[in-house]
Design an enzyme around this catalytic site. Structure first.
Site, mmCIF file in Angstrom:
data_model
loop_
_atom_site.group_PDB
_atom_site.id
_atom_site.type_symbol
_atom_site.label_atom_id
_atom_site.label_comp_id
_atom_site.label_asym_id
_atom_site.label_seq_id
_atom_site.Cartn_x
_atom_site.Cartn_y
_atom_site.Cartn_z
ATOM 1 N N ARG A 1 0.834 -1.214 0.000
ATOM 2 C CA ARG A 1 0.000 0.000 0.000
ATOM 3 C C ARG A 1 0.867 1.262 0.000
ATOM 4 N NH1 ARG A 1 -1.667 2.988 4.469
ATOM 5 N NH2 ARG A 1 -3.746 3.929 4.431
ATOM 6 N N ASP B 1 12.280 -14.033 10.131
ATOM 7 C CA ASP B 1 13.545 -14.538 10.695
ATOM 8 C C ASP B 1 14.476 -13.426 11.204
ATOM 9 O OD1 ASP B 1 12.675 -17.018 10.034
ATOM 10 O OD2 ASP B 1 14.008 -17.298 8.315
ATOM 11 N N GLN C 1 2.950 -18.731 13.002
ATOM 12 C CA GLN C 1 3.805 -17.553 13.248
ATOM 13 C C GLN C 1 3.855 -16.599 12.059
ATOM 14 O OE1 GLN C 1 7.699 -19.233 15.203
ATOM 15 N NE2 GLN C 1 6.606 -20.861 14.176
ATOM 16 N N ARG C 2 3.493 -17.088 10.884
ATOM 17 C CA ARG C 2 3.613 -16.235 9.705
ATOM 18 C C ARG C 2 2.327 -15.475 9.388
ATOM 19 N NH1 ARG C 2 7.313 -19.313 6.021
ATOM 20 N NH2 ARG C 2 5.745 -19.061 4.411
HETATM 21 O O1 F6P Z 1 12.344 -17.740 5.897
HETATM 22 C C1 F6P Z 1 11.178 -17.623 6.629
HETATM 23 C C2 F6P Z 1 10.696 -18.950 7.112
HETATM 24 O O2 F6P Z 1 9.514 -18.716 7.824
HETATM 25 C C3 F6P Z 1 11.674 -19.786 7.912
HETATM 26 O O3 F6P Z 1 11.785 -19.428 9.258
HETATM 27 C C4 F6P Z 1 11.115 -21.161 7.737
HETATM 28 O O4 F6P Z 1 12.087 -22.141 7.944
HETATM 29 C C5 F6P Z 1 10.670 -21.131 6.307
HETATM 30 O O5 F6P Z 1 10.354 -19.793 6.022
HETATM 31 C C6 F6P Z 1 9.511 -22.039 5.993
HETATM 32 O O6 F6P Z 1 9.264 -21.967 4.626
HETATM 33 P P1 F6P Z 1 7.981 -22.575 3.894
HETATM 34 O O7 F6P Z 1 6.814 -21.718 4.230
HETATM 35 O O8 F6P Z 1 8.340 -22.495 2.448
HETATM 36 O O9 F6P Z 1 7.808 -23.955 4.418
#
Ligand code: F6P
Length: 323
Positions: free
Chosen positions: A21, A127, A255-256
Site C-alpha cells: 500500500r 527470521d 507464526q507467519r
Molecule cells: O524464511 C522464513 C521462514 O519462515 C523460515 O523461518 C522457515 O524455515 C521457512 O520460512 C519455511 O518456509 P515454507 O513456508 O516455504 O515452508
C-alpha cells in the site's frame, strides 16, 4: 519515471500488505503508475500482473499475508529466468521494481540490478536475518504471536508441573527463538548459532525441577541441531531422572499469519514509502532499512553478503534471567 512494479517474494509475513500500500500510494503521489506482480518472481517471469491504483490497495492495512501472493521461484535463480523477468518488466513499461522479501528475494533483486534493471529492496522476513536493518517487516507480529503461545503453554505447564519444548521458525536463524525466549521467560533457548548438547538440556530440566519451579519452558529454533524430535526422544528415555514430564509444541506457520502489529504497519509504511521515493529519485541496487530508529539505505550487495547473526549478549542475558 512513469511506471514502477512491486512484488512480494519468499516466505510471507505480517506487514506485506501495508508495505504494498505504501509503495503504491507514495508512487501515485509522485505521479508514477504502479503494476503489482502476482506470486513474486514466478509471476514476473510469467507476466502475471495487475494495475494497482489507490483503491486497489485500500482496506488492507490490517490484513496478514500478501494481496499479491508470493512464491519461492527456482527458475529465477538462473540467468535465463532473470532475463525473462526483465523482458516482462520492459513489456509492461515498468522502469523500476520494488522487491519486498528476505535474503533469497533480495539476492534475486541484486541479480536484476547487476543485469542493469533499476531495483530497490525492502527487508521482510520473520527470521530477522537480513543484514543492514535492525528489524525486518513481520518480525514484531511474529514475536507477539509466539509470546502469546508461550504464555498459554506456561499456564498449562505450571498446572501439570511439566517441561515444554516450543519450536519456533528460523531455519538458519535463532532470532525469533532467542527474543521470544527472553521476553517469555524461558528456562532455556536452543538456537542454530550456539551448540547445546542433549545432556545439557536434560541437566537444565532436572535442575529447574530441583530448584522448585512449576514448569520448564525451552524455546527451540527450527534450525537447531539435532532438532526437537531427536531431543524429545532423548528426554523420554531419561524421563525417570528429569522430574518433569516433557511435551512438544511446534508452532509452525501460525507464526507467519495474522494481523500486522502497530509496529509492523508503521515500519512497513515507512519502508514502502521510502523505497518508492528512492527508486523514483534514481536510487539503484539498494535496500532501505531501519537502523537506530531511522530510515537507512545500503547497497543490496552488502545487505545479502552475509546473514545477520544473533546478539550473543542477549543469549547470555536470557541464561541469567532463568534463575
Ligand atoms: O524464511 C522464513 C521462514 O519462515 C523460515 O523461518 C522457515 O524455515 C521457512 O520460512 C519455511 O518456509 P515454507 O513456508 O516455504 O515452508
Amino acid at each position: 519515471m512513469k511506471r514502477i512494479a512491486v512484488l512480494t517474494s519468499g516466505g510471507d509475513g505480517p506487514g506485506l500488505n501495508p508495505c504494498i500500500r505504501a509503495v503504491t500510494r507514495m508512487a501515485l503521489h509522485q505521479g508514477v503508475e504502479v503494476t503489482g506482480v502476482h506470486r513474486g518472481y514466478d509471476g514476473l517471469i510469467g507476466g502475471d500482473v495487475r494495475e494497482l491504483d489507490a483503491r486497489a490497495v485500500g482496506g488492507i492495512m490490517g490484513r496478514g499475508g500478501t494481496i499479491l501472493g508470493t512464491a519461492r521461484c527456482q527458475e529465477f535463480t538462473t540467468e535465463h529466468g532473470q532475463r525473462r523477468a526483465i523482458r516482462t518488466l520492459n513489456q509492461l513499461g515498468a522502469e523500476g521494481l520494488v522487491v519486498i522479501g528476505g535474503n533469497g528475494s533480495l539476492t534475486g533483486a541484486l541479480q536484476l540490478h547487476r543485469l542493469g534493471f533499476p531495483v530497490v529492496g525492502i527487508p521482510a522476513t520473520i527470521d530477522n536475518d537480513v543484514n543492514g536493518t535492525d528489524i525486518a517487516i513481520g518480525v514484531d507480529t511474529a514475536l507477539n504471536t509466539i509470546l502469546d503461545a508461550i504464555d498459554r503453554i506456561k499456564d498449562t505447564a505450571s498446572s501439570h508441573h511439566r517441561a515444554f519444548l516450543i519450536e519456533t521458525m528460523g531455519r538458519n536463524s535463532g532470532y525469533l527463538a532467542l527474543s521470544s525466549g527472553l521476553a517469555g521467560g524461558a528456562e532455556l533457548v536452543l538456537i542454530p548459532e550456539i551448540e547445546t548438547s542433549l545432556e545439557k538440556v536434560a541437566d537444565v530440566i532436572e535442575d529447574t525441577y530441583i530448584r522448585g519451579k512449576a514448569h520448564c519452558i525451552i524455546v527451540v529454533a527450527e534450525g537447531w541441531k539435532p532438532g526437537c524430535r531427536a531431543l524429545i526422544s532423548y528426554l523420554m528415555d531419561r524421563r525417570e531422572e528429569l522430574g518433569f514430564e516433557v511435551r512438544l509444541t511446534v508452532l509452525g506457520h501460525v507464526q507467519r499469519g495474522g494481523k500486522p502489529s502497530a509496529f509492523d504497519r508503521l515500519l512497513a509504511t515507512r519502508l514502502g514509502a521510502a523505497a518508492a521515493t528512492a527508486l523514483i529519485d534514481g536510487a539503484r541496487g539498494v535496500m532501505v532499512g531501519w537502523v537506530g530508529n531511522q530510515l537507512s539505505t545500503i547497497p543490496l550487495e552488502k545487505a545479502v553478503a552475509f546473514q545477520k547473526s544473533i546478539d550473543r549478549e542477549i543469549y547470555e542475558l536470557s541464561a541469567v534471567m532463568n534463575l
